[in-house]
Design a protein around this motif. Sequence first.
Motif, PDB file in Angstrom:
ATOM      1  N   MET A   1       0.836  -1.182   0.000  1.00  0.00           N
ATOM      2  CA  MET A   1       0.000   0.000   0.000  1.00  0.00           C
ATOM      3  C   MET A   1       0.885   1.251   0.000  1.00  0.00           C
ATOM      4  O   MET A   1       1.881   1.297   0.709  1.00  0.00           O
ATOM      5  CB  MET A   1      -0.852   0.015   1.266  1.00  0.00           C
ATOM      6  N   ALA A   2       0.481   2.220  -0.749  1.00  0.00           N
ATOM      7  CA  ALA A   2       1.244   3.461  -0.786  1.00  0.00           C
ATOM      8  C   ALA A   2       1.019   4.251   0.494  1.00  0.00           C
ATOM      9  O   ALA A   2      -0.037   4.204   1.095  1.00  0.00           O
ATOM     10  CB  ALA A   2       0.812   4.283  -1.997  1.00  0.00           C
ATOM     11  N   ARG A   3       2.028   5.006   0.858  1.00  0.00           N
ATOM     12  CA  ARG A   3       1.961   5.767   2.106  1.00  0.00           C
ATOM     13  C   ARG A   3       0.898   6.866   2.058  1.00  0.00           C
ATOM     14  O   ARG A   3       0.402   7.280   3.080  1.00  0.00           O
ATOM     15  CB  ARG A   3       3.324   6.392   2.418  1.00  0.00           C
ATOM     16  N   TRP A   4       0.540   7.349   0.901  1.00  0.00           N
ATOM     17  CA  TRP A   4      -0.379   8.475   0.790  1.00  0.00           C
ATOM     18  C   TRP A   4      -1.842   8.080   0.825  1.00  0.00           C
ATOM     19  O   TRP A   4      -2.705   8.943   0.843  1.00  0.00           O
ATOM     20  CB  TRP A   4      -0.096   9.262  -0.493  1.00  0.00           C
TER      21      TRP A   4
ATOM     22  N   GLN B   1       4.727  -1.444   9.379  1.00  0.00           N
ATOM     23  CA  GLN B   1       5.137  -2.112   8.145  1.00  0.00           C
ATOM     24  C   GLN B   1       3.977  -2.859   7.500  1.00  0.00           C
ATOM     25  O   GLN B   1       3.805  -2.810   6.284  1.00  0.00           O
ATOM     26  CB  GLN B   1       6.299  -3.067   8.421  1.00  0.00           C
ATOM     27  N   ARG B   2       3.178  -3.565   8.293  1.00  0.00           N
ATOM     28  CA  ARG B   2       2.033  -4.306   7.741  1.00  0.00           C
ATOM     29  C   ARG B   2       1.070  -3.336   7.041  1.00  0.00           C
ATOM     30  O   ARG B   2       0.461  -3.675   6.042  1.00  0.00           O
ATOM     31  CB  ARG B   2       1.324  -5.072   8.854  1.00  0.00           C
ATOM     32  N   ALA B   3       0.937  -2.127   7.594  1.00  0.00           N
ATOM     33  CA  ALA B   3       0.042  -1.124   7.005  1.00  0.00           C
ATOM     34  C   ALA B   3       0.696  -0.369   5.848  1.00  0.00           C
ATOM     35  O   ALA B   3       0.049   0.472   5.214  1.00  0.00           O
ATOM     36  CB  ALA B   3      -0.410  -0.142   8.084  1.00  0.00           C
ATOM     37  N   GLY B   4       1.978  -0.659   5.572  1.00  0.00           N
ATOM     38  CA  GLY B   4       2.682   0.033   4.501  1.00  0.00           C
ATOM     39  C   GLY B   4       3.085   1.438   4.885  1.00  0.00           C
ATOM     40  O   GLY B   4       3.187   2.328   4.045  1.00  0.00           O
ATOM     41  N   LEU B   5       3.343   1.643   6.176  1.00  0.00           N
ATOM     42  CA  LEU B   5       3.678   2.964   6.707  1.00  0.00           C
ATOM     43  C   LEU B   5       4.952   2.893   7.543  1.00  0.00           C
ATOM     44  O   LEU B   5       5.466   1.814   7.813  1.00  0.00           O
ATOM     45  CB  LEU B   5       2.521   3.486   7.564  1.00  0.00           C
ATOM     46  N   GLY B   6       5.400   4.042   7.995  1.00  0.00           N
ATOM     47  CA  GLY B   6       6.561   4.103   8.868  1.00  0.00           C
ATOM     48  C   GLY B   6       6.160   4.265  10.330  1.00  0.00           C
ATOM     49  O   GLY B   6       5.014   4.612  10.642  1.00  0.00           O
TER      50      GLY B   6
END
Length: 189
Positions: A1-4, A35-40
């Motif tokens: 998933m993209a961060r935005w 990480q699982r959510a595609g975020l930092g």
Amino acid sequence: MARWEPNTAERLSQAALELFAERGYEQTSVIDIAQRAGLGKTTFFRHFQDKREVLFHGAETDDWLTDAIAEAPEGSTPLEAIARALDAAGAALFTLPRRSFIARRQAVITANPELQEREALKNLRLTTSMVEALKRRGVAELTARVAAELGALASSIALERWSRSNAAVEFATVAQHALEEVQSCASQR
């Protein structure tokens, strides 16, 4: 998933729930969730204080409950105002599309004492908010406390029943029935 992508808090909650169910609460870190959510990790901490909080969204629940109590028609009894609050919670939080998530969330909470403690604190805060909302309507403090406690008990019973059900019944319907049962039990001698 993209961060935005939108719905960051919801994505983090979903990722946390998945990981808590897979690995256990203690074995899951904030970094794992992000990480699982595609975020930092920094993004995680913009939304939540710690990993306990990721399953307990904040004050908006208080607002739905207290607004519904405040908007109850003039002359409503304290329990009628509480019933409106339970309806509002159902419409906002406990929807049929979210039932699977809520049932898994409850199972994870039940399996983890630290999360049980956080759930208990959240429920105390919500009960206190309902008491204060009833008092602002002119309800005497003891009556407000009893009504809020009965409403909290009915909500807890309803959430358990509703999240375990496979029937396409709305939370508000289950909550109203639970409130009637609790009220009936309270009035028995």
